[in-house]
Write a protein that holds these residues in place. Structure first.
Motif, PDB file in Angstrom:
ATOM      1  N   HIS A   1      10.170  -2.839  11.532  1.00  0.00           N
ATOM      2  CA  HIS A   1      10.189  -3.099  10.092  1.00  0.00           C
ATOM      3  C   HIS A   1       8.873  -2.656   9.450  1.00  0.00           C
ATOM      4  O   HIS A   1       8.859  -2.113   8.339  1.00  0.00           O
ATOM      5  CB  HIS A   1      10.474  -4.575   9.824  1.00  0.00           C
ATOM      6  N   THR A   2       7.762  -2.882  10.127  1.00  0.00           N
ATOM      7  CA  THR A   2       6.456  -2.494   9.604  1.00  0.00           C
ATOM      8  C   THR A   2       6.424  -0.992   9.330  1.00  0.00           C
ATOM      9  O   THR A   2       6.004  -0.549   8.253  1.00  0.00           O
ATOM     10  CB  THR A   2       5.336  -2.862  10.601  1.00  0.00           C
TER      11      THR A   2
ATOM     12  N   ASP B   1       9.344   3.983   3.872  1.00  0.00           N
ATOM     13  CA  ASP B   1      10.215   3.743   2.711  1.00  0.00           C
ATOM     14  C   ASP B   1       9.417   3.635   1.411  1.00  0.00           C
ATOM     15  O   ASP B   1       9.861   4.106   0.362  1.00  0.00           O
ATOM     16  CB  ASP B   1      11.048   2.475   2.895  1.00  0.00           C
ATOM     17  N   GLY B   2       8.254   3.003   1.476  1.00  0.00           N
ATOM     18  CA  GLY B   2       7.422   2.886   0.281  1.00  0.00           C
ATOM     19  C   GLY B   2       6.993   4.237  -0.239  1.00  0.00           C
ATOM     20  O   GLY B   2       6.976   4.486  -1.451  1.00  0.00           O
ATOM     21  N   LEU B   3       6.676   5.132   0.675  1.00  0.00           N
ATOM     22  CA  LEU B   3       6.285   6.483   0.269  1.00  0.00           C
ATOM     23  C   LEU B   3       7.481   7.266  -0.253  1.00  0.00           C
ATOM     24  O   LEU B   3       7.365   8.036  -1.205  1.00  0.00           O
ATOM     25  CB  LEU B   3       5.625   7.208   1.445  1.00  0.00           C
ATOM     26  N   VAL B   4       8.632   7.054   0.360  1.00  0.00           N
ATOM     27  CA  VAL B   4       9.856   7.718  -0.102  1.00  0.00           C
ATOM     28  C   VAL B   4      10.177   7.269  -1.526  1.00  0.00           C
ATOM     29  O   VAL B   4      10.520   8.082  -2.390  1.00  0.00           O
ATOM     30  CB  VAL B   4      11.046   7.432   0.851  1.00  0.00           C
ATOM     31  N   GLU B   5      10.053   5.960  -1.807  1.00  0.00           N
ATOM     32  CA  GLU B   5      10.307   5.432  -3.150  1.00  0.00           C
ATOM     33  C   GLU B   5       9.437   6.127  -4.192  1.00  0.00           C
ATOM     34  O   GLU B   5       9.865   6.365  -5.309  1.00  0.00           O
ATOM     35  CB  GLU B   5      10.016   3.928  -3.211  1.00  0.00           C
ATOM     36  N   ARG B   6       8.220   6.425  -3.812  1.00  0.00           N
ATOM     37  CA  ARG B   6       7.286   7.098  -4.725  1.00  0.00           C
ATOM     38  C   ARG B   6       7.594   8.585  -4.844  1.00  0.00           C
ATOM     39  O   ARG B   6       7.052   9.256  -5.706  1.00  0.00           O
ATOM     40  CB  ARG B   6       5.852   6.975  -4.214  1.00  0.00           C
TER      41      ARG B   6
ATOM     42  N   TYR C   1       0.828  -1.208   0.000  1.00  0.00           N
ATOM     43  CA  TYR C   1       0.000   0.000   0.000  1.00  0.00           C
ATOM     44  C   TYR C   1       0.862   1.257   0.000  1.00  0.00           C
ATOM     45  O   TYR C   1       0.549   2.233  -0.681  1.00  0.00           O
ATOM     46  CB  TYR C   1      -0.932   0.016   1.213  1.00  0.00           C
ATOM     47  N   ALA C   2       1.946   1.256   0.757  1.00  0.00           N
ATOM     48  CA  ALA C   2       2.824   2.427   0.812  1.00  0.00           C
ATOM     49  C   ALA C   2       3.464   2.678  -0.544  1.00  0.00           C
ATOM     50  O   ALA C   2       3.516   3.821  -1.011  1.00  0.00           O
ATOM     51  CB  ALA C   2       3.887   2.246   1.889  1.00  0.00           C
TER      52      ALA C   2
ATOM     53  N   GLU D   1       2.053  12.761   6.084  1.00  0.00           N
ATOM     54  CA  GLU D   1       0.880  12.107   6.670  1.00  0.00           C
ATOM     55  C   GLU D   1       1.280  10.843   7.426  1.00  0.00           C
ATOM     56  O   GLU D   1       0.657  10.486   8.429  1.00  0.00           O
ATOM     57  CB  GLU D   1      -0.131  11.748   5.584  1.00  0.00           C
ATOM     58  N   ALA D   2       2.324  10.164   6.968  1.00  0.00           N
ATOM     59  CA  ALA D   2       2.761   8.908   7.586  1.00  0.00           C
ATOM     60  C   ALA D   2       3.381   9.127   8.954  1.00  0.00           C
ATOM     61  O   ALA D   2       3.545   8.186   9.718  1.00  0.00           O
ATOM     62  CB  ALA D   2       3.764   8.199   6.685  1.00  0.00           C
ATOM     63  N   GLU D   3       3.685  10.370   9.277  1.00  0.00           N
ATOM     64  CA  GLU D   3       4.267  10.660  10.590  1.00  0.00           C
ATOM     65  C   GLU D   3       3.376  10.117  11.703  1.00  0.00           C
ATOM     66  O   GLU D   3       3.853   9.682  12.743  1.00  0.00           O
ATOM     67  CB  GLU D   3       4.464  12.168  10.749  1.00  0.00           C
ATOM     68  N   ARG D   4       2.080  10.079  11.458  1.00  0.00           N
ATOM     69  CA  ARG D   4       1.157   9.568  12.493  1.00  0.00           C
ATOM     70  C   ARG D   4       1.337   8.076  12.739  1.00  0.00           C
ATOM     71  O   ARG D   4       0.930   7.549  13.760  1.00  0.00           O
ATOM     72  CB  ARG D   4      -0.273   9.910  12.149  1.00  0.00           C
ATOM     73  N   PHE D   5       1.923   7.333  11.781  1.00  0.00           N
ATOM     74  CA  PHE D   5       2.128   5.892  11.949  1.00  0.00           C
ATOM     75  C   PHE D   5       3.041   5.589  13.136  1.00  0.00           C
ATOM     76  O   PHE D   5       2.861   4.610  13.817  1.00  0.00           O
ATOM     77  CB  PHE D   5       2.780   5.255  10.715  1.00  0.00           C
ATOM     78  N   VAL D   6       4.047   6.416  13.294  1.00  0.00           N
ATOM     79  CA  VAL D   6       5.081   6.109  14.292  1.00  0.00           C
ATOM     80  C   VAL D   6       4.838   6.764  15.632  1.00  0.00           C
ATOM     81  O   VAL D   6       5.640   6.630  16.530  1.00  0.00           O
ATOM     82  CB  VAL D   6       6.481   6.474  13.746  1.00  0.00           C
ATOM     83  N   ARG D   7       3.751   7.427  15.780  1.00  0.00           N
ATOM     84  CA  ARG D   7       3.439   8.046  17.077  1.00  0.00           C
ATOM     85  C   ARG D   7       2.816   7.074  18.022  1.00  0.00           C
ATOM     86  O   ARG D   7       2.206   6.151  17.759  1.00  0.00           O
ATOM     87  CB  ARG D   7       2.513   9.232  16.886  1.00  0.00           C
TER      88      ARG D   7
END
Length: 169
Positions: A143-144, A150-155, A117-118, A163-169
């Protein structure tokens, strides 16, 4: 030994002996295991061969070999590598429905879907998969979160990364 031999044959790109090996196991009275099929599923995924993944799944069903937790991870990762995110999501959901909790998908399967998805730039689906994961009692690991970003960075998806910053909070 059969699984190791099949892996070696596949690594050498000599697929015919690996297939013959899989067919020979039942005739020799050796129980066919999910572990052998997992090797074939992963191999087809690395080749980006969706039809090959499906063929292995059909063979597994025909021989009535029940998927284990690693099978679900192999299926999700294989479909993700092939770019078939819809089939990857279905593979995860079919594993989640297993009546035996020990056979349900592990962090590997969820992480493979998060990564797909990323890479597709679908931040909402990443977020939903992380929530699903937690709801299923599977804790995301480092890793998750790394594959999500990383997937978003690749894109090159700067907005998605923010927006992904909320994933790691």
């Amino acid at each position: 030994a059969y699984r190791a031999a099949a892996s070696a044959f596949l690594a050498a790109t000599d697929e015919a002996p690996a297939g013959a090996l899989a067919r020979a196991r039942p005739r020799r009275g050796v129980d066919v295991s999910a572990r052998l099929y997992n090797v074939f599923i992963a191999h087809e995924g690395h080749k980006k061969n969706v039809q090959g993944v499906r063929a292995v799944e059909r063979a597994m069903a025909t021989t009535r070999v029940r998927p284990n937790a690693a099978t679900h991870g192999a299926r999700v990762a294989a479909y993700s590598r092939c770019g078939d995110i819809e089939s990857a999501a279905r593979a995860l959901n079919s594993g989640r429905a297993d009546s035996d909790a020990r056979r349900r998908p592990t962090v590997r399967a969820y992480t493979a879907l998060v990564q797909a998805y990323a890479r597709d730039g679908n931040v909402e689906a990443v977020d939903a998969t992380l929530a699903l994961m937690r709801g299923d009692g599977v804790a995301p690991n480092c890793h998750t979160y790394t594959v999500a970003v990383d997937g978003l960075v690749e894109r090159g998806d700067a907005r998605g990364i923010i927006e992904a910053e909320r994933f790691v909070r």
